[in-house]
Design an enzyme around this catalytic site. Structure first.
Site: not given
Ligand code: NAI
Length: 254
Positions: A64, A164, A168
């Site tokens: 992305v 980050y 955000k």
């Molecule tokens: P995760 O690390 O489990 O999943 C993230 C996904 O994004 C992965 O499948 C990865 O391959 C994909 N990804 C990473 N860079 C990419 C790129 N350049 N292009 C396309 N895909 C890409 O993370 P999670 O925990 O599911 O987090 C999802 C969202 O929620 C993120 O934006 C994170 O910052 C946000 N978030 C998560 C929290 C948590 O507690 N898990 C808390 C607050 C926000």
């Protein structure tokens, strides 16, 4: 917006929160365009969505943060589905480090420009690129819809996360801009700020540190990915939500 039969793009859909969103929207009958860099994990999310009842699921291997890839992604989605009603800007990464770190009066480390830039590229520029291309397609295709940016409780400023936290806070602000700019086309925009949710990103924290973290959460537990997915569904379905950020964090304050 009734999600049945609507076309929704979810970035970072291979695992974690994105996969939970995909499964929930599949049950709601949406047509899904699932985007990630991890093709194998993306395929298994797509299979689960098919089993859950999605009318149509397609996968796109895209970074992305790359403009040309994002432009061609939305061209493909538009050609494949002939419509676009929703986008969840969920893909995100962390590269945590203190801005500067001193020990006994000596500087031991600093956040590198690579750490800063990697997070800004994916978490801020990626959201801008996908939001821009999605909005253009929605307008061209005459589809009313909604864009949701996944922000974070860290947008208030979390130690070790200058990169980050800045990204955000930025995506929350961008949702406000889009809510104002795109309302005339019938497009809403909003954001969600999760607290600590049980995905790989959080479960990778050492159990002891995780225990301390949980003790500070008024709800006394880490959130479930589906609790964020539920909020995505709520925002899509409620046509009067726009330009706001919904906090889903068990009452935690940083
Ligand atoms: P995760 O690390 O489990 O999943 C993230 C996904 O994004 C992965 O499948 C990865 O391959 C994909 N990804 C990473 N860079 C990419 C790129 N350049 N292009 C396309 N895909 C890409 O993370 P999670 O925990 O599911 O987090 C999802 C969202 O929620 C993120 O934006 C994170 O910052 C946000 N978030 C998560 C929290 C948590 O507690 N898990 C808390 C607050 C926000």
């Amino acid at each position: 917006m009734n999600l049945a039969g609507k076309t929704v793009v979810i970035t970072g859909a291979a695992r974690g929160l994105g996969a939970a969103m995909a499964k929930r929207l599949a049950i709601a009958g949406s047509q899904l365009a699932l985007v990630d860099m991890d093709r194998d994990a993306l395929m298994s999310t797509a299979e689960e969505c098919e089993r859950a009842g999605s009318r149509e699921v397609r996968t796109y291997k895209v970074n992305v943060a790359r403009e040309a890839e994002v432009e061609s992604l939305f061209d493909s989605v538009s050609a494949d589905f002939g419509a676009l009603h929703g986008l969840v800007n969920n893909a995100g990464i962390t590269r945590d480090a203190f801005t500067v770190k001193f020990k006994d009066g000596e500087q031991v480390s600093k956040m590198t420009l690579d750490q800063w830039q990697a997070v800004i590229d994916v978490n801020l520029t990626g959201v801008f690129l996908c939001g821009r291309e999605a909005a253009a397609k929605m307008i061209n295709l005459k589809c009313q819809g909604c864009i949701i940016n996944i922000s974070s409780i860290s947008r208030f400023g979390n130690m070790g996360q200058a990169n980050y936290s800045a990204a955000k806070a930025g995506v929350e602000a961008m949702a406000v801009v889009w809510a104002k700019e795109l309302a005339r086309y019938g497009i809403r925009a909003a954001s969600i700020a999760p607290g600590f949710i049980g995905t790989e990103m959080v479960m990778a924290i050492k159990p002891e540190a995780r225990g301390k973290l949980t003790a500070n959460i008024p709800a006394q537990r880490i959130g479930e990915p589906d609790e964020i997915a539920q909020t995505v569904q709520f925002i899509f379905e409620n046509d009067y939500i726009s330009g706001r950020c919904i906090d889903v964090d068990g009452g935690l304050r940083l």
